[in-house]
Design an enzyme around this catalytic site. Structure first.
Site, mmCIF file in Angstrom:
data_model
loop_
_atom_site.group_PDB
_atom_site.id
_atom_site.type_symbol
_atom_site.label_atom_id
_atom_site.label_comp_id
_atom_site.label_asym_id
_atom_site.label_seq_id
_atom_site.Cartn_x
_atom_site.Cartn_y
_atom_site.Cartn_z
ATOM 1 N N HIS A 12 -1.735 4.644 -3.048
ATOM 2 C CA HIS A 12 -2.410 4.011 -1.904
ATOM 3 C C HIS A 12 -2.437 2.495 -1.959
ATOM 4 O O HIS A 12 -3.097 1.867 -1.132
ATOM 5 C CB HIS A 12 -3.862 4.487 -1.814
ATOM 6 N N LYS A 47 -13.659 -3.513 8.031
ATOM 7 C CA LYS A 47 -12.952 -2.975 6.866
ATOM 8 C C LYS A 47 -13.535 -3.643 5.629
ATOM 9 O O LYS A 47 -14.296 -4.595 5.744
ATOM 10 C CB LYS A 47 -11.449 -3.250 6.967
ATOM 11 N N LYS A 53 -6.734 -8.891 3.325
ATOM 12 C CA LYS A 53 -7.004 -8.412 4.685
ATOM 13 C C LYS A 53 -7.267 -9.583 5.641
ATOM 14 O O LYS A 53 -7.291 -9.426 6.834
ATOM 15 C CB LYS A 53 -8.185 -7.444 4.683
ATOM 16 N N THR A 106 -6.070 2.643 8.406
ATOM 17 C CA THR A 106 -6.368 3.792 9.261
ATOM 18 C C THR A 106 -7.317 3.368 10.386
ATOM 19 O O THR A 106 -7.347 3.997 11.436
ATOM 20 C CB THR A 106 -7.009 4.945 8.444
ATOM 21 N N LYS A 116 -7.671 4.360 14.448
ATOM 22 C CA LYS A 116 -8.924 4.764 15.112
ATOM 23 C C LYS A 116 -9.170 3.923 16.366
ATOM 24 O O LYS A 116 -9.533 4.440 17.421
ATOM 25 C CB LYS A 116 -10.112 4.607 14.144
HETATM 26 C C1 26V Z 1 -9.221 0.993 -6.081
HETATM 27 C C2 26V Z 1 -9.961 1.099 -7.212
HETATM 28 C C3 26V Z 1 -9.561 0.306 -8.362
HETATM 29 C C4 26V Z 1 -10.194 0.820 -9.591
HETATM 30 C C5 26V Z 1 -11.636 1.068 -9.417
HETATM 31 C C6 26V Z 1 -11.892 2.107 -8.382
HETATM 32 C C7 26V Z 1 -11.073 1.948 -7.214
HETATM 33 C C8 26V Z 1 -11.406 2.660 -6.086
HETATM 34 C C9 26V Z 1 -10.662 2.529 -4.958
HETATM 35 C C10 26V Z 1 -9.566 1.712 -4.961
HETATM 36 C C11 26V Z 1 -8.826 1.564 -3.711
HETATM 37 C C12 26V Z 1 -7.443 1.956 -3.865
HETATM 38 C C13 26V Z 1 -6.644 1.951 -2.782
HETATM 39 C C14 26V Z 1 -7.098 2.187 -1.364
HETATM 40 O O1 26V Z 1 -8.198 2.492 -0.960
HETATM 41 N N1 26V Z 1 -6.116 2.042 -0.570
HETATM 42 C C15 26V Z 1 -6.201 2.190 0.858
HETATM 43 O O2 26V Z 1 -5.828 3.522 1.152
HETATM 44 C C16 26V Z 1 -5.859 3.773 2.536
HETATM 45 C C17 26V Z 1 -5.549 5.240 2.687
HETATM 46 O O3 26V Z 1 -4.262 5.523 2.270
HETATM 47 C C18 26V Z 1 -4.859 2.888 3.238
HETATM 48 O O4 26V Z 1 -4.939 3.138 4.618
HETATM 49 C C19 26V Z 1 -5.149 1.427 2.964
HETATM 50 O O5 26V Z 1 -4.149 0.628 3.517
HETATM 51 C C20 26V Z 1 -5.218 1.197 1.470
HETATM 52 O O6 26V Z 1 -5.654 -0.109 1.185
#
Ligand code: 26V
Length: 804
Positions: free
Chosen positions: A355, A543, A549, A651, A655
């Site tokens: 992701h 967001k 962003k 996403t 929406k």
């Molecule tokens: C990263 C981390 C880093 C370590 C600590 C815990 C943690 C928790 C969440 C995240 C986020 C990782 C990536 C994320 O949310 N990506 C998003 O995913 C969406 C669904 O696929 C996508 O639409 C977004 O563009 C993307 O930024």
């Protein structure tokens, strides 16, 4: 199923109320009514839930398990009512009982068990799997505290704990009898058995109980109810032990173990190698795998050799990727498989979704930490790494030089994405550009090694929640215009294209947007005291707050307009309301400064009478699913302005498009696919392309300072930040940061194109009819971004599963 009427629904509510207390209905509070309606809905759900489980047990279909550290499911009463075709009846019943339906639905605390896009995507996927009759379930963690609640104090973000379980949560069922014991730490001992096989035993492990709480995932009017199982950490102690002396001395320590499901980590911007986070990941993985295997054994009664025919496990980012070595461990240590067969089984069960390509968010764990908490898993990871590196050395000499970049263990760290790729049969990105970047850049070497594993699955959103439920007026207009069949086949929204020139439809669309905007304006007024012009353009960026962003670009545009209007109060611009909502990771200083800047600009702009109400800036606090549901139906303009190449998909873009907003955006993530569908004339595209961004990184030819020196508008804005000319508050740090890092997200570089494109928006909005036609075209093509479509692609392309 019962055929409900408003009267029978009210009767059912009364019955529940009577059973709960002998109070009369006149004394019912909103909370009690919420609970009573939830109980009625739960009665409806429970029959279908058992029937669905029975049918899976009987027909033994291949099951898909979606493993995710995050599920942002949003509130459930309204959506469960909708999925039972009871929403209208419930609304009417509530009104007859003298309440406002919204007040009742508001009683439910939004479970914030996720950070943002990744968690919300997981929830939309569950909705689509159930609605499409796929046997798919979620496994996650029941954090006692969800993502922090954001409060603004003096324009600064502060964080408060989100204790969402204060009131009993009506949608969960605790299943103590299905609890699973998990072991951490300790020492591993190796013995040779008489048959020559190695045996591993553990001593001094610390044990913790994973207790499941099940939440029903209700399909749309199809009687399917799947399960979202969330694990809660509890001590393993029995009743007797609880009273023993020994237990007294363990108390402190037991408490620390319960912390495993204590709270959700709020940092989605960068990883911090926190021990507790690692424990959470293993906790989720170990409990879920044991559960999956227990179910497999109960229903299939075959050797685990056939596991890949019955089970697919989709891992949502690398967070649950310890499941790969854990399955190997179970197969080798507990089930007696040899390594090769265990590995063959494992790599046919897992599929991995990436992701993000933001390198700070690519997970790595220090070797020492894994060794200490998961000693046996570490041995297995070493073995996986060893065999992988040898395989390259001998079978792919062309990649020998790449081994340091591909090894799972390198620089004293475990590289989780590499582990996930090596251990899965499928690796997917979440939008075309994102997958392309993975294949040709970030994961290029792996792609040359395993070309068939890589594939794209563009994200999607549940049109049931994000259109039918949150925007009933628009949803009804669509149904009246093209028949309600689109709700089951969202691609048929394209039938709207026949109506883009029909004045009566456009007029109704106009009225609906206007009503939605009025509702949001009232909400904003109630919450913030700010009066906004309901006829102004509602320009929305909602967001998580991140540099990439580029909320900063948006607020720079506001400051620019403000400066222009101060120079020339008669400047003819279309009035705008800039609406922001965003949480910043608590330790992300820059992001928090940007929030403060937005709030400061808001204070200055909103208080300046000389602007004659042409500009308003609103920052709505505590962005979450419920707040998104209020804002999105009222958006005119959707801001999707990330640096090209950085936003994996997005996403929110889908929406807002689905609710008739036009997008201003870069060629990034799914924006590109939106543009290709609706045509360039129906979207406002600007800025550098991903290739150009990469070229600049490569050739180092971009000089942020030159833009600062040469563009008067930017010069003025940055100086205003530095010298505190906007609201007597200094933002030196932002200014210094952007220039000293050479503006890595090209905010200054893209400013000119952004302002110019915003002028096109301003012009376009003046032609009401044309704007509305564009809006309708956006809605008409948005069905492609229903998560039903995405799940269909996962089902046929990756999971190979059939509908029930
Ligand atoms: C990263 C981390 C880093 C370590 C600590 C815990 C943690 C928790 C969440 C995240 C986020 C990782 C990536 C994320 O949310 N990506 C998003 O995913 C969406 C669904 O696929 C996508 O639409 C977004 O563009 C993307 O930024």
């Amino acid at each position: 199923m019962k055929a409900w009427t408003v009267d029978t629904f009210i009767e059912a509510i009364m019955e529940v109320r009577k059973a709960q207390s002998d109070e009369r209905l006149e004394n019912t509070t909103a909370r009690e009514l919420y609970e009573a309606i939830s109980a009625v809905v739960n009665q409806e759900i429970s029959q279908n839930w058992s029937k669905t489980k029975e049918s899976y047990a009987r027909k033994k279909p291949k099951q898909i398990y979606y493993l995710s550290m995050e599920f942002l499911i949003g509130t459930l009463l309204k959506s469960n009512l909708l999925h039972h075709n009871l929403l209208d009846i419930s609304n009417e019943a509530i009104m007859q009982l003298g309440f406002d339906p919204d007040e009742i639905y508001r009683q439910e605390h939004d479970p914030g068990l996720g950070n943002g896009g990744l968690g919300r995507l997981a929830a939309c996927f569950l909705d689509s799997m159930a609605s499409l009759r796929y046997p798919g379930h979620g496994y996650g963690i029941r954090y006692r505290y969800g993502l922090f609640e954001q409060r603004m104090i003096n324009g600064y973000q502060t964080e408060l704990p989100d204790y969402w379980l204060e009131n009993p949560y009506p949608w969960e069922t605790r299943k103590k009898e299905e609890a699973i014991e998990i072991a951490f730490g300790g020492e591993v001992h190796m013995h040779k058995r008489t048959n020559g096989k190695l045996e591993f035993t553990y001593t001094n492990t610390e044990k913790i109980l994973a207790v499941p709480y099940d939440i029903p995932v209700v399909g749309y009017q199809n009687k399917v109810v799947n399960t979202l199982r969330l694990w809660s950490a509890e001590p393993t102690t029995t009743e007797d032990e609880l009273k023993s002396e020994a237990y007294y001395y363990q108390l402190e320590h037991q408490h620390s173990f319960e912390q495993i499901s204590g709270f959700l980590y709020p940092d989605d911007s960068s990883i911090e190698g926190k021990q507790l986070r690692l424990k959470q990941q293993y906790f989720l993985v170990a409990a879920s795998l044991k559960n999956i295997i227990r179910d497999y054994k109960k229903t299939i009664r075959h050797s685990l050799k056939f596991l890949p025919e019955q089970v697919v496990i989709q891992i949502n980012d690398t967070h649950p990727s310890l499941a790969i070595p854990e399955l190997v461990r179970i197969l080798v240590d507990e089930e007696g498989f040899g390594w090769n067969e265990a590995w063959r089984i494992t790599t046919r069960v897992f599929a991995y979704t990436n992701h993000t390509i933001m390198s700070e968010a690519l997970e790595k764990w220090p070797v020492d930490m894994i060794k200490k908490f998961l000693p046996r898993l570490y041995m297995i990871i070493e073995e996986i790494n060893e065999r992988f590196c040898q395989g390259i050395w001998f079978d792919h000499p062309e990649l020998r030089g790449k081994i340091p970049d591909m090894a799972v263990i390198a620089d004293n760290q475990i590289h989780m994405a590499r582990l996930a790729i090596i251990g899965s049969f499928s690796v997917n990105g979440v939008a075309k550009l994102h997958t392309e970047i993975l294949k040709t850049r970030e994961m290029k070497d792996f792609c040359s090694l395993y070309p068939h594993r890589f594939n794209n699955k563009t994200n999607g959103i549940s049109h049931r929640r994000w259109l039918v439920m949150i925007n009933p007026r628009l949803s009804n207009l669509i149904s009246e215009t093209i028949s309600p069949l689109w709700i089951n086949r969202p691609r048929e929204l394209t039938h709207l294209l026949r109506h883009t020139n029909e004045p009566s439809i456009l007029e109704k669309l106009d009225q609906i947007k206007q009503q939605n905007k009025e509702e949001l304006a009232n909400f904003i007024h109630k919450l913030t005291g700010i009066l906004v012009d309901e006829k102004s353009i509602f320009d929305v960026q909602i967001k998580r707050l991140h540099e990439y962003k580029r909320q900063l670009l948006n607020i720079f545009h506001v400051i620019y307009l403000y400066n222009e209007l101060k120079d020339n109060p008669h400047l003819d611009i279309t009035p705008r309301t800039f609406i922001f909502a965003a949480k910043a990771a608590p330790s992300y200083y820059f992001a928090k400064e940007v929030i403060k800047l937005i709030n400061t600009v808001a204070t200055v702009v909103n208080g300046d009478k000389s602007l004659q109400g042409k500009l308003k800036v609103v920052f709505l606090e505590n962005y979450n699913v419920s707040l998104a549901e209020k804002i999105i139906p009222a958006a005119d303009l959707s801001e999707q302005i990330s640096t090209a190449g950085k936003e994996a998909s997005g996403t929110g873009n889908m929406k807002m498009m689905m609710n008739g907003a036009l997008t201003i955006g870069t060629l990034d993530g799914a924006n590109i696919e939106i543009k290709n569908l609706i045509n360039r004339s129906n979207i406002f595209i600007f800025g550098l392309k991903a290739e150009e961004v990469y070229d600049y990184y490569h050739n180092g030819e971009y000089r942020a300072n030159e833009v600062y020196q040469n563009d008067e508008r930017i010069h003025q804005i940055l100086d205003q930040l530095k010298d505190g000319l906007v609201g007597n508050q200094e933002f030196k740090d932002i200014c210094f940061h952007i220039l000293s890092t050479n503006d890595p997200y090209f905010t200054l570089k893209d400013f000119d194109a952004y302002v110019e494109t915003q002028q096109l928006v301003d012009q376009a909005y003046r032609n009401r009819k044309k704007w509305l036609a564009k809006s309708l075209i956006n809605i008409a093509h948005s069905g492609k971004f229903s998560s039903d479509h995405t799940i269909q692609e996962y089902a046929t392309g990756i999971w190979k599963i059939k509908k029930m």
